[in-house]
Design a protein around this motif. Structure first.
Motif, short mmCIF file in Angstrom:
data_model
loop_
_atom_site.label_atom_id
_atom_site.label_comp_id
_atom_site.label_asym_id
_atom_site.label_seq_id
_atom_site.Cartn_x
_atom_site.Cartn_y
_atom_site.Cartn_z
N ILE A 6 -11.97 12.39 16.11
CA ILE A 6 -11.57 13.62 16.78
C ILE A 6 -10.84 14.54 15.81
CG2 ILE A 6 -10.06 14.57 18.57
CD1 ILE A 6 -10.70 12.11 20.26
N GLY A 7 -9.95 13.97 15.01
CA GLY A 7 -9.21 14.78 14.04
C GLY A 7 -10.10 15.39 12.99
N LEU A 8 -11.04 14.60 12.47
CA LEU A 8 -11.98 15.11 11.46
C LEU A 8 -12.89 16.17 12.06
CD1 LEU A 8 -13.05 14.94 8.57
CD2 LEU A 8 -14.58 13.13 9.35
N GLY A 45 -18.76 19.00 13.27
CA GLY A 45 -17.51 18.82 13.99
C GLY A 45 -17.72 18.63 15.47
N SER A 46 -18.62 19.40 16.05
CA SER A 46 -18.93 19.25 17.47
C SER A 46 -19.56 17.89 17.74
CB SER A 46 -19.89 20.35 17.92
OG SER A 46 -19.30 21.60 17.77
N LEU A 47 -20.41 17.44 16.85
CA LEU A 47 -21.05 16.13 17.02
C LEU A 47 -20.03 15.00 16.93
CD1 LEU A 47 -23.79 14.71 17.35
CD2 LEU A 47 -23.92 14.59 14.87
N LEU A 48 -19.11 15.10 15.99
CA LEU A 48 -18.08 14.06 15.87
C LEU A 48 -17.20 14.00 17.12
CD1 LEU A 48 -16.91 14.40 12.17
CD2 LEU A 48 -17.99 12.42 13.23
N ILE A 49 -16.81 15.15 17.62
CA ILE A 49 -15.96 15.16 18.82
C ILE A 49 -16.74 14.70 20.05
CG2 ILE A 49 -14.70 16.67 20.42
CD1 ILE A 49 -13.80 18.28 17.97
N GLY A 50 -18.00 15.09 20.15
CA GLY A 50 -18.80 14.73 21.31
C GLY A 50 -19.21 13.29 21.40
#
Length: 58
Positions: A6-8, A45-50
């Motif tokens: 989430i942070g990355l 970034g959206s992919l990592l958070i999702g």
């Protein structure tokens, strides 16, 4: 939840957004390479958070 992902992801989103806004506000237009890198950063970034949930991916 994985706070590292989430942070990355949030860092990538913020840096990419600032890059696009800074280049766009300059009035010179977005160079193709920097615009592409910023767009890929926002997507990553959206992919990592999702994908941080244990349930189904959104």
């Amino acid at each position: 939840m994985d706070t590292t992902k989430i942070g990355l992801g949030a860092l990538l989103l913020v840096v990419s957004t600032v890059l696009l806004l800074a280049i766009g506000a300059n009035g010179t237009g977005i160079p193709v390479l920097l615009g592409g890198v910023a767009a890929l950063g926002m997507a990553a970034g959206s992919l990592l958070i999702g994908t941080t949930n244990d349930g189904p991916t959104v």
